[in-house]
Design an enzyme around this catalytic site. Structure first.
Site, PDB file in Angstrom:
ATOM      1  N   PHE A  14       0.833  -1.211   0.000  1.00 39.88           N
ATOM      2  CA  PHE A  14       0.000   0.000   0.000  1.00 39.88           C
ATOM      3  C   PHE A  14       0.868   1.261   0.000  1.00 39.88           C
ATOM      4  O   PHE A  14       0.616   2.202  -0.746  1.00 39.88           O
ATOM      5  CB  PHE A  14      -0.871   0.050   1.259  1.00 39.88           C
ATOM      6  CG  PHE A  14      -2.081  -0.818   1.212  1.00 39.88           C
ATOM      7  CD1 PHE A  14      -3.135  -0.514   0.381  1.00 39.88           C
ATOM      8  CD2 PHE A  14      -2.179  -1.940   2.017  1.00 39.88           C
ATOM      9  CE1 PHE A  14      -4.275  -1.299   0.348  1.00 39.88           C
ATOM     10  CE2 PHE A  14      -3.312  -2.737   1.994  1.00 39.88           C
ATOM     11  CZ  PHE A  14      -4.356  -2.417   1.159  1.00 39.88           C
ATOM     12  N   VAL A  79      15.489  -7.131  -2.110  1.00 41.05           N
ATOM     13  CA  VAL A  79      16.528  -6.219  -1.615  1.00 41.05           C
ATOM     14  C   VAL A  79      17.181  -6.890  -0.415  1.00 41.05           C
ATOM     15  O   VAL A  79      16.502  -7.321   0.520  1.00 41.05           O
ATOM     16  CB  VAL A  79      15.907  -4.857  -1.227  1.00 41.05           C
ATOM     17  CG1 VAL A  79      16.920  -3.989  -0.493  1.00 41.05           C
ATOM     18  CG2 VAL A  79      15.395  -4.147  -2.475  1.00 41.05           C
ATOM     19  N   GLU A 166     -11.158 -12.756  11.944  1.00 41.55           N
ATOM     20  CA  GLU A 166     -11.699 -12.986  10.599  1.00 41.55           C
ATOM     21  C   GLU A 166     -11.349 -14.394  10.117  1.00 41.55           C
ATOM     22  O   GLU A 166     -12.169 -15.081   9.507  1.00 41.55           O
ATOM     23  CB  GLU A 166     -11.159 -11.921   9.634  1.00 41.55           C
ATOM     24  CG  GLU A 166     -11.747 -10.539   9.943  1.00 41.55           C
ATOM     25  CD  GLU A 166     -11.342  -9.452   8.962  1.00 41.55           C
ATOM     26  OE1 GLU A 166     -10.246  -9.546   8.391  1.00 41.55           O
ATOM     27  OE2 GLU A 166     -12.136  -8.508   8.777  1.00 41.55           O
ATOM     28  N   ASP A 296       3.907  -0.184   7.383  1.00 42.56           N
ATOM     29  CA  ASP A 296       4.176  -1.130   8.471  1.00 42.56           C
ATOM     30  C   ASP A 296       5.640  -1.136   8.913  1.00 42.56           C
ATOM     31  O   ASP A 296       5.965  -1.696   9.961  1.00 42.56           O
ATOM     32  CB  ASP A 296       3.820  -2.559   8.020  1.00 42.56           C
ATOM     33  CG  ASP A 296       2.333  -2.850   8.155  1.00 42.56           C
ATOM     34  OD1 ASP A 296       1.562  -1.919   8.464  1.00 42.56           O
ATOM     35  OD2 ASP A 296       1.944  -4.015   7.948  1.00 42.56           O
TER      36      ASP A 296
HETATM   37  C1  LIG Z   1      -3.880 -10.796   7.203  1.00 42.91           C
HETATM   38  C2  LIG Z   1      -3.915  -9.300   7.306  1.00 42.91           C
HETATM   39  C3  LIG Z   1      -5.138  -8.629   7.313  1.00 42.91           C
HETATM   40  C4  LIG Z   1      -5.182  -7.236   7.383  1.00 42.91           C
HETATM   41  N1  LIG Z   1      -6.396  -6.604   7.370  1.00 42.91           N
HETATM   42  C5  LIG Z   1      -6.439  -5.260   7.354  1.00 42.91           C
HETATM   43  C6  LIG Z   1      -7.681  -4.566   7.255  1.00 42.91           C
HETATM   44  O1  LIG Z   1      -8.746  -5.185   7.213  1.00 42.91           O
HETATM   45  N2  LIG Z   1      -7.666  -3.212   7.213  1.00 42.91           N
HETATM   46  C7  LIG Z   1      -6.487  -2.505   7.251  1.00 42.91           C
HETATM   47  O2  LIG Z   1      -6.513  -1.267   7.186  1.00 42.91           O
HETATM   48  N3  LIG Z   1      -5.307  -3.132   7.359  1.00 42.91           N
HETATM   49  C8  LIG Z   1      -5.251  -4.480   7.405  1.00 42.91           C
HETATM   50  N4  LIG Z   1      -4.058  -5.119   7.499  1.00 42.91           N
HETATM   51  C9  LIG Z   1      -2.837  -4.325   7.593  1.00 42.91           C
HETATM   52  C10 LIG Z   1      -2.410  -3.828   6.226  1.00 42.91           C
HETATM   53  O3  LIG Z   1      -2.543  -4.834   5.264  1.00 42.91           O
HETATM   54  C11 LIG Z   1      -0.971  -3.361   6.333  1.00 42.91           C
HETATM   55  O4  LIG Z   1      -0.926  -2.349   7.307  1.00 42.91           O
HETATM   56  C12 LIG Z   1      -0.472  -2.818   5.002  1.00 42.91           C
HETATM   57  O5  LIG Z   1      -0.463  -3.821   4.023  1.00 42.91           O
HETATM   58  C13 LIG Z   1       0.935  -2.269   5.155  1.00 42.91           C
HETATM   59  O6  LIG Z   1       1.333  -1.778   3.918  1.00 42.91           O
HETATM   60  P1  LIG Z   1       2.868  -1.611   3.603  1.00 42.91           P
HETATM   61  O7  LIG Z   1       2.940  -1.047   2.231  1.00 42.91           O
HETATM   62  O8  LIG Z   1       3.549  -0.900   4.696  1.00 42.91           O
HETATM   63  O9  LIG Z   1       3.462  -3.079   3.631  1.00 42.91           O
HETATM   64  P2  LIG Z   1       3.061  -4.383   2.745  1.00 42.91           P
HETATM   65  O10 LIG Z   1       1.682  -4.278   2.227  1.00 42.91           O
HETATM   66  O11 LIG Z   1       3.432  -5.505   3.605  1.00 42.91           O
HETATM   67  O12 LIG Z   1       4.064  -4.263   1.529  1.00 42.91           O
HETATM   68  C14 LIG Z   1       5.441  -4.461   1.695  1.00 42.91           C
HETATM   69  C15 LIG Z   1       6.015  -4.864   0.355  1.00 42.91           C
HETATM   70  O13 LIG Z   1       7.427  -4.910   0.491  1.00 42.91           O
HETATM   71  C16 LIG Z   1       7.926  -6.035  -0.189  1.00 42.91           C
HETATM   72  N5  LIG Z   1       9.187  -6.404   0.436  1.00 42.91           N
HETATM   73  C17 LIG Z   1       9.396  -6.738   1.727  1.00 42.91           C
HETATM   74  N6  LIG Z   1      10.690  -7.013   1.935  1.00 42.91           N
HETATM   75  C18 LIG Z   1      11.308  -6.849   0.745  1.00 42.91           C
HETATM   76  C19 LIG Z   1      12.652  -7.010   0.304  1.00 42.91           C
HETATM   77  N7  LIG Z   1      13.627  -7.389   1.140  1.00 42.91           N
HETATM   78  N8  LIG Z   1      12.923  -6.784  -0.990  1.00 42.91           N
HETATM   79  C20 LIG Z   1      11.952  -6.393  -1.858  1.00 42.91           C
HETATM   80  N9  LIG Z   1      10.669  -6.242  -1.493  1.00 42.91           N
HETATM   81  C21 LIG Z   1      10.357  -6.460  -0.210  1.00 42.91           C
HETATM   82  C22 LIG Z   1       6.839  -7.088  -0.014  1.00 42.91           C
HETATM   83  O14 LIG Z   1       6.906  -8.071  -1.032  1.00 42.91           O
HETATM   84  C23 LIG Z   1       5.568  -6.244  -0.091  1.00 42.91           C
HETATM   85  O15 LIG Z   1       5.068  -6.174  -1.403  1.00 42.91           O
HETATM   86  C24 LIG Z   1      -3.982  -6.507   7.454  1.00 42.91           C
HETATM   87  C25 LIG Z   1      -2.760  -7.178   7.460  1.00 42.91           C
HETATM   88  C26 LIG Z   1      -2.720  -8.556   7.383  1.00 42.91           C
HETATM   89  C27 LIG Z   1      -1.393  -9.255   7.377  1.00 42.91           C
END
Ligand SMILES: Cc1cc2nc3c(=O)[nH]c(=O)nc-3n(C[C@H](O)[C@H](O)[C@H](O)COP(=O)(O)OP(=O)(O)OC[C@H]3O[C@@H](n4cnc5c(N)ncnc54)[C@H](O)[C@@H]3O)c2cc1C
Length: 413
Positions: A14, A79, A166, A296
């Site tokens: 996201f 990475v 859920e 996150d």
């Molecule tokens: C099961 C579950 C249910 C959820 N339900 C909800 C909900 O209902 N409502 C809500 O608001 N939030 C929900 N969340 C929380 C929400 O999904 C997260 O807060 C959000 O996805 C965080 O976004 P982000 O971009 O920080 O990280 P992420 O979405 O985790 O994206 C991180 C990206 O980094 C990439 N990455 C990681 N390490 C590396 C690396 N070393 N090299 C290259 N790429 C890498 C990964 O492949 C991934 O694509 C839920 C989370 C989970 C796990």
């Protein structure tokens, strides 16, 4: 060394995807690196695990997202290292990329809190790979139980937050509605779903009314609640609780918490709670010029002083805000502190049932209205028209006629 990018974004979740989209619209040259070639929609992973929707509804190819954004290059690579001083990232094949601005949006990894056996035996639920692995394990356990006399396919879900609730609700519904339809008679009556948490109640950030509704719904679905009980060990055949009780189970699902991943831990950036990086309200890291950490991966305190949770909406909005500040960095403007628009939170507890607490005022909804809001919000949030259509069609067949639209092939014994 390729240094033709103004911004490198690590992670296409996201936060990273939104930041890259916004920067791409302004013509900023961005390199977006993700270990996967797709964006994964984590809020619906539990439905993939429960075979309620398919992978193609929650995974959207990043190249398709950016097909018309010429200034954003998508690179599929893990990475392995981040040098925050020079804003250089190293990928698994040894290639290095450097830029003026580095955005770290690499999400989190499951936190097993050093619980013995958890990493070895429990199934986490944080990625598409986790969800398909769990889905296969669940189907295999049911097939195995179906073959054996008095066989069982019991599940323990560890963690009573939204993900655990859920997941437990969806699995209990499968046992209630699908197992009697597709497996031998008597199997459903032998299968149990347990939900365990060391906290005294489910959905701790929600109101007492939402918690009571959720408990009631879960119990009606047949979920056995074990609240106020920590898991001290995960075994191949179940879990041990703090009071010594053993809950036998074929499958243990871990929804017990998150922490920052290895590249963040090794980055040398100052880590705070959960190993995440404490960022300034403008989303940069103190002492690391040109480095932003989002979603996150970060502990974010917004302009009002509120400490923000690890949520999709926080990640998405932080991505949007960071793009604005980065554009200001590149054009001589001034960064602004992040202001989070709090839309509240919600959780689904099986078909026709959900709890929602909307907006800063936490307007409360329970039951079918909350369920419809849940469907609407998640449909709106799903990136990509095809993903929305696939999810909607699966929900219609699943919730209206209780038909499993996604057959999962279990690994043969
Ligand atoms: C099961 C579950 C249910 C959820 N339900 C909800 C909900 O209902 N409502 C809500 O608001 N939030 C929900 N969340 C929380 C929400 O999904 C997260 O807060 C959000 O996805 C965080 O976004 P982000 O971009 O920080 O990280 P992420 O979405 O985790 O994206 C991180 C990206 O980094 C990439 N990455 C990681 N390490 C590396 C690396 N070393 N090299 C290259 N790429 C890498 C990964 O492949 C991934 O694509 C839920 C989370 C989970 C796990």
């Amino acid at each position: 060394m390729d240094d033709t990018y103004q911004v490198i974004v690590v992670g296409g979740g996201f936060a990273g995807m939104t930041a890259a989209e916004q920067l791409g619209r302004k013509g900023v040259r961005v390199l977006l690196i993700d270990a996967n070639n797709y964006h994964q929609f984590q809020p619906l992973l539990y439905q993939v695990a429960a075979s309620q929707i398919g992978v193609s509804a929650v995974a959207r190819p990043l190249r398709s997202v950016f097909r018309s954004t010429k200034s954003v290059r998508v690179l599929t690579a893990e990475v392995t290292a981040i040098d925050s001083a020079t804003r250089t990232v190293t990928t698994i094949d040894g290639s290095q990329y450097q830029s003026k601005i580095l955005v770290v949006a690499a999400g989190a990894v499951p936190n097993f809190f050093n619980t013995p056996g958890a990493e070895e035996h429990a199934y986490p639920l944080y990625s598409v790979a986790d969800a398909t692995r769990l889905s296969t394990a669940l189907t295999t356990a049911l097939d195995r139980a179906d073959r054996a006399k008095a066989g069982r396919a019991d599940v323990v879900v560890v963690g009573g937050g939204p993900t655990g609730v859920e997941t437990a609700g969806a699995l209990a519904e499968n046992i209630k509605y699908l197992v009697p339809k597709y497996f031998s008679s008597g199997l459903a009556a032998r299968c149990r779903v347990h939900l365990v948490d060391m906290l005294p109640n489910v959905l701790m950030p929600f109101s007492a009314k939402s918690q009571a509704y959720t408990r009631d719904r879960l119990i009606k679905l047949g979920v056995q609640l074990h609240m106020g009980q920590g898991v001290t060990e995960v075994r191949a055949d179940g879990v041990t609780l703090a009071d010594g009780t053993i809950i036998p189970a074929q499958i243990v699902v871990w929804a017990g918490g998150l922490k920052a991943g290895k590249i963040i831990a090794d980055s040398g950036l100052p880590q705070g709670k959960g190993g995440r990086i404490d960022v300034l309200p403008d989303l940069t890291v103190p002492g690391a010029e040109g480095v932003y950490v989002l979603g996150d991966a970060a502990n974010i305190t917004d302009a009002t002083g509120a400490k923000l949770p690890q949520l999709g909406s926080v990640a998405e909005q932080s991505g949007k805000w960071a793009a604005r500040n980065i554009h200001a960095d590149l054009t001589g403007g001034t960064r602004q502190p992040f202001f989070y628009w709090d839309k509240g939170y919600m959780a689904m507890v099986g078909r026709g049932a959900a709890v929602a607490e909307l907006g800063r005022k936490r307007i409360q909804l329970q039951g079918p209205l909350a369920f419809l809001s849940w469907l609407g919000v998640h449909l709106a949030l799903l990136p990509g028209t095809q993903q929305k259509v696939r999810a909607l069609s699966s929900w219609l067949t699943g919730y209206v006629i209780h038909s499993p639209s996604h057959v999962v092939v279990g690994r043969p014994d």
